[in-house]
Design a protein around this motif. Sequence first.
Motif, PDB file in Angstrom:
ATOM      1  N   THR A  41      26.733 -13.167   6.907  1.00 18.41           N
ATOM      2  CA  THR A  41      26.182 -13.867   7.889  1.00 18.41           C
ATOM      3  C   THR A  41      24.747 -13.549   8.019  1.00 18.41           C
ATOM      4  OG1 THR A  41      26.127 -14.496  10.338  1.00 18.41           O
ATOM      5  CG2 THR A  41      26.498 -12.119   9.839  1.00 18.41           C
ATOM      6  N   LEU A  42      23.839 -14.809   8.492  1.00 21.16           N
ATOM      7  CA  LEU A  42      22.431 -14.576   8.649  1.00 21.16           C
ATOM      8  C   LEU A  42      22.177 -15.212  10.167  1.00 21.16           C
ATOM      9  CD1 LEU A  42      19.524 -14.408   7.789  1.00 21.16           C
ATOM     10  CD2 LEU A  42      19.482 -16.585   6.916  1.00 21.16           C
ATOM     11  N   VAL A  43      21.654 -14.458  11.100  1.00 19.60           N
ATOM     12  CA  VAL A  43      21.365 -14.680  12.399  1.00 19.60           C
ATOM     13  C   VAL A  43      19.855 -14.797  12.809  1.00 19.60           C
ATOM     14  CG1 VAL A  43      22.111 -14.238  14.758  1.00 19.60           C
ATOM     15  CG2 VAL A  43      23.742 -13.629  13.061  1.00 19.60           C
ATOM     16  N   ALA A  44      19.433 -15.739  13.210  1.00 15.63           N
ATOM     17  CA  ALA A  44      18.119 -15.753  13.561  1.00 15.63           C
ATOM     18  C   ALA A  44      17.755 -16.341  15.067  1.00 15.63           C
ATOM     19  CB  ALA A  44      17.396 -16.799  12.730  1.00 15.63           C
ATOM     20  N   ALA A  45      17.040 -15.338  15.825  1.00 20.02           N
ATOM     21  CA  ALA A  45      16.831 -15.803  16.938  1.00 20.02           C
ATOM     22  C   ALA A  45      15.311 -16.346  16.938  1.00 20.02           C
ATOM     23  CB  ALA A  45      16.923 -14.678  18.111  1.00 20.02           C
ATOM     24  N   SER A  46      15.085 -17.671  17.212  1.00 22.47           N
ATOM     25  CA  SER A  46      13.588 -18.187  17.137  1.00 22.47           C
ATOM     26  C   SER A  46      12.990 -18.559  18.415  1.00 22.47           C
ATOM     27  CB  SER A  46      13.690 -19.305  16.034  1.00 22.47           C
ATOM     28  OG  SER A  46      14.469 -20.412  16.584  1.00 22.47           O
ATOM     29  N   PHE A  47      11.789 -18.342  18.493  1.00 20.95           N
ATOM     30  CA  PHE A  47      10.830 -18.825  19.980  1.00 20.95           C
ATOM     31  C   PHE A  47       9.750 -19.194  19.798  1.00 20.95           C
ATOM     32  CE2 PHE A  47      11.367 -14.289  18.604  1.00 20.95           C
ATOM     33  CZ  PHE A  47      10.048 -13.938  18.909  1.00 20.95           C
ATOM     34  N   ASN A  48       9.010 -19.572  20.465  1.00 25.16           N
ATOM     35  CA  ASN A  48       7.475 -20.017  20.508  1.00 25.16           C
ATOM     36  C   ASN A  48       6.938 -18.820  20.857  1.00 25.16           C
ATOM     37  OD1 ASN A  48       4.877 -20.972  20.886  1.00 25.16           O
ATOM     38  ND2 ASN A  48       5.652 -23.097  21.682  1.00 25.16           N
ATOM     39  N   PRO A  49       6.148 -18.360  19.862  1.00 24.98           N
ATOM     40  CA  PRO A  49       5.375 -17.168  19.948  1.00 24.98           C
ATOM     41  C   PRO A  49       4.455 -17.361  21.093  1.00 24.98           C
ATOM     42  CG  PRO A  49       4.572 -18.130  18.030  1.00 24.98           C
ATOM     43  CD  PRO A  49       5.645 -18.893  18.602  1.00 24.98           C
ATOM     44  N   THR A  50       3.966 -18.497  21.796  1.00 22.61           N
ATOM     45  CA  THR A  50       3.017 -18.467  22.943  1.00 22.61           C
ATOM     46  C   THR A  50       4.012 -18.119  24.128  1.00 22.61           C
ATOM     47  OG1 THR A  50       2.099 -20.583  21.780  1.00 22.61           O
ATOM     48  CG2 THR A  50       1.894 -20.068  24.266  1.00 22.61           C
ATOM     49  N   HIS A  51       5.325 -18.529  24.175  1.00 21.97           N
ATOM     50  CA  HIS A  51       6.195 -18.053  25.278  1.00 21.97           C
ATOM     51  C   HIS A  51       6.524 -16.612  25.276  1.00 21.97           C
ATOM     52  CE1 HIS A  51       6.916 -22.569  25.070  1.00 21.97           C
ATOM     53  NE2 HIS A  51       5.831 -22.600  25.736  1.00 21.97           N
ATOM     54  N   PHE A  52       6.965 -16.062  24.096  1.00 20.92           N
ATOM     55  CA  PHE A  52       7.564 -14.940  23.793  1.00 20.92           C
ATOM     56  C   PHE A  52       6.629 -14.065  22.740  1.00 20.92           C
ATOM     57  CE2 PHE A  52      11.012 -17.534  25.417  1.00 20.92           C
ATOM     58  CZ  PHE A  52      11.208 -16.985  26.645  1.00 20.92           C
ATOM     59  N   THR A  53       6.542 -12.701  22.902  1.00 19.31           N
ATOM     60  CA  THR A  53       6.092 -11.893  21.769  1.00 19.31           C
ATOM     61  C   THR A  53       7.024 -10.927  21.650  1.00 19.31           C
ATOM     62  OG1 THR A  53       3.916 -11.821  23.001  1.00 19.31           O
ATOM     63  CG2 THR A  53       4.130 -10.156  21.476  1.00 19.31           C
ATOM     64  N   LYS A  54       7.316 -10.735  20.226  1.00 16.68           N
ATOM     65  CA  LYS A  54       8.314  -9.863  19.610  1.00 16.68           C
ATOM     66  C   LYS A  54       7.556  -8.512  19.463  1.00 16.68           C
ATOM     67  CE  LYS A  54       9.131  -9.904  15.263  1.00 16.68           C
ATOM     68  NZ  LYS A  54       9.700 -10.185  13.823  1.00 16.68           N
ATOM     69  N   LEU A  55       8.566  -7.475  20.287  1.00 16.10           N
ATOM     70  CA  LEU A  55       8.141  -6.238  20.246  1.00 16.10           C
ATOM     71  C   LEU A  55       8.216  -5.626  18.808  1.00 16.10           C
ATOM     72  CD1 LEU A  55       9.385  -4.754  23.612  1.00 16.10           C
ATOM     73  CD2 LEU A  55       6.937  -5.502  22.841  1.00 16.10           C
ATOM     74  N   LEU A  56       7.489  -4.666  18.463  1.00 13.87           N
ATOM     75  CA  LEU A  56       7.495  -3.988  17.136  1.00 13.87           C
ATOM     76  C   LEU A  56       8.744  -3.067  17.127  1.00 13.87           C
ATOM     77  CD1 LEU A  56       3.962  -3.320  16.164  1.00 13.87           C
ATOM     78  CD2 LEU A  56       5.234  -5.159  15.566  1.00 13.87           C
ATOM     79  N   GLU A  57       9.374  -2.702  16.015  1.00 16.15           N
ATOM     80  CA  GLU A  57      10.502  -1.843  15.785  1.00 16.15           C
ATOM     81  C   GLU A  57       9.964  -0.658  15.265  1.00 16.15           C
ATOM     82  OE1 GLU A  57      13.710  -3.611  13.657  1.00 16.15           O
ATOM     83  OE2 GLU A  57      13.009  -5.498  14.399  1.00 16.15           O
ATOM     84  N   SER A  58      10.628   0.482  15.418  1.00 15.58           N
ATOM     85  CA  SER A  58      10.395   1.818  15.078  1.00 15.58           C
ATOM     86  C   SER A  58      10.900   2.173  13.744  1.00 15.58           C
ATOM     87  CB  SER A  58      10.235   2.991  16.169  1.00 15.58           C
ATOM     88  OG  SER A  58      11.202   3.096  16.344  1.00 15.58           O
ATOM     89  N   ASP A  59      10.447   2.852  12.926  1.00 17.99           N
ATOM     90  CA  ASP A  59      11.467   3.342  11.781  1.00 17.99           C
ATOM     91  C   ASP A  59      11.875   4.720  12.201  1.00 17.99           C
ATOM     92  OD1 ASP A  59       9.219   4.945  11.273  1.00 17.99           O
ATOM     93  OD2 ASP A  59       8.630   3.928   9.445  1.00 17.99           O
TER      94      ASP A  59
END
Length: 137
Positions: A41-59
């Motif tokens: 499976t490949l799952v993608a949650a997409s959004f307008n970056p004007t409306h939402f900002t993706k938070l960075l992940e930590s390693d």
Amino acid sequence: LKVRVFKPLFAMVNAPYAVTRGESFILIVSVCNYQDDTQRTLVAASFNPTHFTKLLESDESGALIDKGRANECTFSGEIGPDLCLAFDCPLVANTVGEKPVTVTVRKDPKAAPIDTIVKQVRGKPEGCPLIIPEVRD
């Protein structure tokens, strides 16, 4: 005449009904495989970056890293028979009003979507701080 319709993978999206502008929240996507064999499976949650900002992940070391494009969170892998997997997409609301987040589930990047869900998230204004006047005798 009996007709049976069945999708190989089912997706569910859990998001808050409303968030305050500037507030972070986690969009949770669950994908279930009710087949007798493992499904890619490949799952993608997409959004307008004007409306939402993706938070960075930590390693593993705790350093912040940016995985992927700024307007989507993705997950790919295999889901065993009769199992469900969940992945999270940490976001921050940037605007006020109902804004869509679209989740698509595919077998591979070039395949047609198996499932598509559009979830509306309402951004609320942050308002003013409550100031309680001091009462003096």
